[in-house]
Motif scaffolding. Structure first.
Motif, PDB file in Angstrom:
ATOM      1  N   SER A  47       0.857  -1.189   0.000  1.00 15.53           N
ATOM      2  CA  SER A  47       0.000   0.000   0.000  1.00 15.53           C
ATOM      3  C   SER A  47       0.889   1.233   0.000  1.00 15.53           C
ATOM      4  O   SER A  47       2.019   1.205   0.494  1.00 15.53           O
ATOM      5  CB  SER A  47      -0.934   0.011   1.212  1.00 15.53           C
ATOM      6  OG  SER A  47      -0.190  -0.046   2.419  1.00 15.53           O
ATOM      7  N   ALA A  48       0.376   2.301  -0.570  1.00 15.86           N
ATOM      8  CA  ALA A  48       1.138   3.555  -0.652  1.00 15.86           C
ATOM      9  C   ALA A  48       0.179   4.683  -0.971  1.00 15.86           C
ATOM     10  O   ALA A  48      -0.926   4.462  -1.496  1.00 15.86           O
ATOM     11  CB  ALA A  48       2.214   3.465  -1.728  1.00 15.86           C
ATOM     12  N   ILE A  49       0.595   5.912  -0.662  1.00 21.53           N
ATOM     13  CA  ILE A  49      -0.182   7.068  -1.066  1.00 21.53           C
ATOM     14  C   ILE A  49       0.275   7.477  -2.461  1.00 21.53           C
ATOM     15  O   ILE A  49       1.461   7.354  -2.800  1.00 21.53           O
ATOM     16  CB  ILE A  49      -0.032   8.240  -0.063  1.00 21.53           C
ATOM     17  CG1 ILE A  49      -1.080   9.322  -0.332  1.00 21.53           C
ATOM     18  CG2 ILE A  49       1.389   8.799  -0.063  1.00 21.53           C
ATOM     19  CD1 ILE A  49      -1.226  10.320   0.800  1.00 21.53           C
ATOM     20  N   ASP A  50      -0.672   7.923  -3.295  1.00 19.13           N
ATOM     21  CA  ASP A  50      -0.297   8.284  -4.668  1.00 19.13           C
ATOM     22  C   ASP A  50       0.449   9.613  -4.689  1.00 19.13           C
ATOM     23  O   ASP A  50       0.548  10.313  -3.671  1.00 19.13           O
ATOM     24  CB  ASP A  50      -1.525   8.311  -5.577  1.00 19.13           C
ATOM     25  CG  ASP A  50      -2.396   9.528  -5.345  1.00 19.13           C
ATOM     26  OD1 ASP A  50      -2.340  10.119  -4.227  1.00 19.13           O
ATOM     27  OD2 ASP A  50      -3.132   9.911  -6.257  1.00 19.13           O
ATOM     28  N   ALA A  85      -9.899   6.876  -2.675  1.00 15.13           N
ATOM     29  CA  ALA A  85      -9.777   8.311  -2.470  1.00 15.13           C
ATOM     30  C   ALA A  85      -9.853   8.664  -0.986  1.00 15.13           C
ATOM     31  O   ALA A  85     -10.703   8.153  -0.248  1.00 15.13           O
ATOM     32  CB  ALA A  85     -10.874   9.044  -3.239  1.00 15.13           C
ATOM     33  N   LEU A  86      -8.948   9.559  -0.550  1.00 13.11           N
ATOM     34  CA  LEU A  86      -8.990  10.069   0.813  1.00 13.11           C
ATOM     35  C   LEU A  86     -10.154  11.042   0.965  1.00 13.11           C
ATOM     36  O   LEU A  86     -10.391  11.881   0.098  1.00 13.11           O
ATOM     37  CB  LEU A  86      -7.683  10.773   1.158  1.00 13.11           C
ATOM     38  CG  LEU A  86      -6.455   9.875   1.361  1.00 13.11           C
ATOM     39  CD1 LEU A  86      -5.175  10.700   1.348  1.00 13.11           C
ATOM     40  CD2 LEU A  86      -6.568   9.095   2.671  1.00 13.11           C
ATOM     41  N   ILE A 106       2.760   4.091   6.648  1.00  9.31           N
ATOM     42  CA  ILE A 106       3.236   5.375   7.167  1.00  9.31           C
ATOM     43  C   ILE A 106       3.402   6.332   6.003  1.00  9.31           C
ATOM     44  O   ILE A 106       4.136   6.059   5.066  1.00  9.31           O
ATOM     45  CB  ILE A 106       4.554   5.209   7.936  1.00  9.31           C
ATOM     46  CG1 ILE A 106       4.389   4.260   9.113  1.00  9.31           C
ATOM     47  CG2 ILE A 106       5.077   6.571   8.414  1.00  9.31           C
ATOM     48  CD1 ILE A 106       5.659   4.000   9.898  1.00  9.31           C
ATOM     49  N   LEU A 107       2.692   7.449   6.053  1.00  9.46           N
ATOM     50  CA  LEU A 107       2.727   8.393   4.953  1.00  9.46           C
ATOM     51  C   LEU A 107       4.023   9.198   4.954  1.00  9.46           C
ATOM     52  O   LEU A 107       4.634   9.424   5.972  1.00  9.46           O
ATOM     53  CB  LEU A 107       1.527   9.340   5.042  1.00  9.46           C
ATOM     54  CG  LEU A 107       0.158   8.662   5.033  1.00  9.46           C
ATOM     55  CD1 LEU A 107      -0.934   9.696   4.979  1.00  9.46           C
ATOM     56  CD2 LEU A 107       0.030   7.714   3.848  1.00  9.46           C
TER      57      LEU A 107
END
Length: 260
Positions: A171-174, A227-228, A259-260
Motif C-alpha cells: 500500500s502507498a499514497i499516490d 480516495a482520501l 506510514i505516509l
C-alpha cells in the motif's frame, strides 16, 4: 442542423441512463442449499422500456475491468445449469417486474466455484408511426442515434466448503496525496467480497473506504485506488483493513500498516 444537434444530445443522455433501471440484488451467491433467486427490476425512467434477459461469461482483470469469455474459455460457467423466466420483459414507467432463477447441478459436479452473469439488455420498442408532414420532406436530413444500456449481475454457485487466503501485499499514497493505492492478494478456491477501510488509529476515523469490492477466482491479486476523504499529514501511520463479507465460508479480515 438543429435536428442533428438534438439527436446527438439525446444519445449522450442515454449513455448515462443506467440509473433508469434499478436491479436488486446486485450479486447472487448460491450453494447446494440455496439454489434460487428472484431479481426485482424497476423502470425509473419516464418511458416504457423493453429488456432481453440472457447469460454471459466474463473474467475480471486486475484493474477491475471485464472481458467476455467464449464457451471454450468459460470452464467454470454456471449458465448451463441455470433456468430463468421470463426472458424478455416490458416495463412501464415507475413499474417493476420480477425475474426468477433456479440452478440445477449434476450430482457428480466437481467441487469449486461456478460463475456467470445474468444480463438485462435494453432493446428498442416498436417504432411509432408519425403523420408529421415536415418529416416527409425530401430535403430534410435526419440523424437518429440510439444507445441502449446493458446491466450484468454476477451469479455464483459454490459447491463444497470453499476457502481463500488473503494478504495486503502493498500500500502507498499516490503522488497527488489524494488517494491510497492498495494491492490485495487472494489464493484459494473461492472468490472474495468485502470492504476496504483506511483508518487513522489515533483519531479512530476512517479516512478512506471502498465498499463491496470483489476479487474473483481468476485473479491472484487486484489493485485498488481509494480516495482520501480528508487530508492526512505526512508521517501519519494508517491501518489498511480488508474485511470479507460474513456470508463467505471462513470469512477473514486482514490488516497492514502504512506510514505516509
Amino acid at each position: 442542423m438543429k435536428k442533428i444537434l438534438l439527436c446527438c444530445i439525446t444519445a449522450l443522455w442515454v449513455f448515462d441512463a443506467s440509473a433508469n433501471l434499478l436491479v436488486n440484488p446486485t450479486r447472487v451467491e448460491l450453494d447446494r442449499k440455496n439454489t434460487s433467486a428472484v431479481f426485482s427490476l424497476v423502470n425509473k425512467s419516464t418511458e416504457s422500456a423493453r429488456y432481453n434477459i440472457y447469460f454471459e461469461d466474463k473474467k475480471m482483470l486486475a484493474n477491475g475491468d471485464y472481458v467476455e469469455l467464449s464457451k471454450q474459455e468459460a470452464t467454470q460457467s454456471l449458465a448451463n445449469f441455470v433456468r430463468y423466466s421470463p426472458r424478455r420483459v416490458n416495463i412501464e414507467p415507475e413499474q417493476g417486474v420480477r425475474v426468477r432463477l433456479a440452478a440445477r447441478l449434476p450430482r457428480n459436479i466437481a467441487q469449486g466455484e461456478y460463475r456467470s452473469y445474468i444480463v438485462f439488455h435494453q432493446i428498442p420498442l416498436a417504432p411509432k408511426s408519425s403523420n408529421d408532414a415536415t418529416e416527409q420532406k425530401a430535403d430534410t436530413f435526419s440523424l437518429s442515434i440510439s444507445a441502449y444500456m446493458k446491466v450484468a449481475i454476477p451469479v455464483l454457485m459454490r459447491v463444497g466448503d470453499l476457502s481463500s487466503e488473503l494478504k495486503i501485499e502493498k500500500s502507498a499514497i499516490d503522488n497527488t496525496r489524494q488517494s491510497i493505492e492498495v494491492t490485495l492478494q487472494r489464493i484459494g478456491e473461492r472468490s472474495s467480497f468485502g470492504d476496504i477501510e483506511v483508518i487513522n488509529p489515533v483519531t479512530k476515523q476512517i479516512v478512506a473506504a471502498t465498499k463491496n469490492v470483489a476479487i474473483y477466482t481468476e485473479l491472484n491479486e487486484r489493485q485498488f485506488s481509494i480516495a482520501l476523504t480528508e487530508p492526512v499529514a505526512a508521517g501519519t501511520e494508517l491501518i489498511i483493513r480488508y474485511q470479507e463479507n460474513n456470508s463467505l465460508f471462513q470469512a477473514k479480515t486482514v490488516e497492514a500498516k502504512l506510514i505516509l
